[in-house]
Design an enzyme around this catalytic site. Sequence first.
Site, short mmCIF file in Angstrom:
data_model
loop_
_atom_site.label_atom_id
_atom_site.label_comp_id
_atom_site.label_asym_id
_atom_site.label_seq_id
_atom_site.Cartn_x
_atom_site.Cartn_y
_atom_site.Cartn_z
N SER A 66 40.16 45.72 40.43
CA SER A 66 41.33 45.59 39.56
C SER A 66 42.63 45.53 40.35
O SER A 66 42.72 46.01 41.48
CB SER A 66 41.41 46.77 38.58
OG SER A 66 40.26 46.83 37.79
N GLN A 67 43.63 44.94 39.71
CA GLN A 67 45.00 44.94 40.23
C GLN A 67 45.44 46.39 40.51
O GLN A 67 45.14 47.28 39.70
CB GLN A 67 45.87 44.32 39.13
CG GLN A 67 47.33 44.22 39.40
CD GLN A 67 48.07 43.80 38.13
OE1 GLN A 67 47.53 43.83 37.03
NE2 GLN A 67 49.31 43.41 38.30
#
Length: 219
Positions: A66-67
């Site tokens: 994920s970011q």
Amino acid sequence: MEGDSRRYQRQREAMVKNQIETRGVNDPGTLAAMRRVPRHLFVNEALMDQAYNDHPLPIGEQQTISQPYIVAMMTEALQLNQDDRVLEIGTGSGYQAAVLAEIAYRVYTIERNRTLYESARKMFEGIGYYNIIARYSDGTIGWREESPFDAIMVTAGAPEIPKPLVDQLATGGRMVIPVGSSLSQKMIKVVKEDQGLHQSELGGCRFVRLVGQYGWRDA
Ligand code: SAH
């Protein structure tokens, strides 16, 4: 820490300042963890120089890490204490589990993809995250033997909240989980109180699918 360097430490500092603090994450434990975990070691060597950029990255097996902001936002939402036992569903690269392990007492993490499970386990051992316990299994049914958990984080998008996970949350426990279609989800926070469940929405997001008995049924 082996494999870390001043250059990556500077990139991490910039990541926390420009991507995470500016967007409103201010929990000291979360920010300290994001400053510490060597995110570049959790991605393929060819992607290391992009590890601290403001977006998700592929980790193989059609999955993504994920970011950074999403990792921080979800971590903060769990309101962790240092003696908490946390369950994570969707180990992936192992990065999010490492962030949780910097803050909580112990992290139980489940991955259904054998290749990712094996490589995450090696990472935990290599870096020395001895308070992470990894399991190769369908996380939608939870980890009953180790329940109840003070916090549960699901890092794949679910069609609905898997009932076993709600059952395995301690009273006073917090859970965050992206719920919606396979294209877009809302981040849902569930708090289990004496009187029942309290649900709130933390915004839109897009995760890979949670596949399993209480998730999406097809791979
Ligand atoms: N938290 C990860 C990102 C996860 S990507 C990180 O920090 O890198 C989502 C992961 O969830 C994928 O690795 C996928 O294989 C896994 N997954 C999907 N359904 C699952 C299930 N039912 N149980 C366990 N893992 C699952």
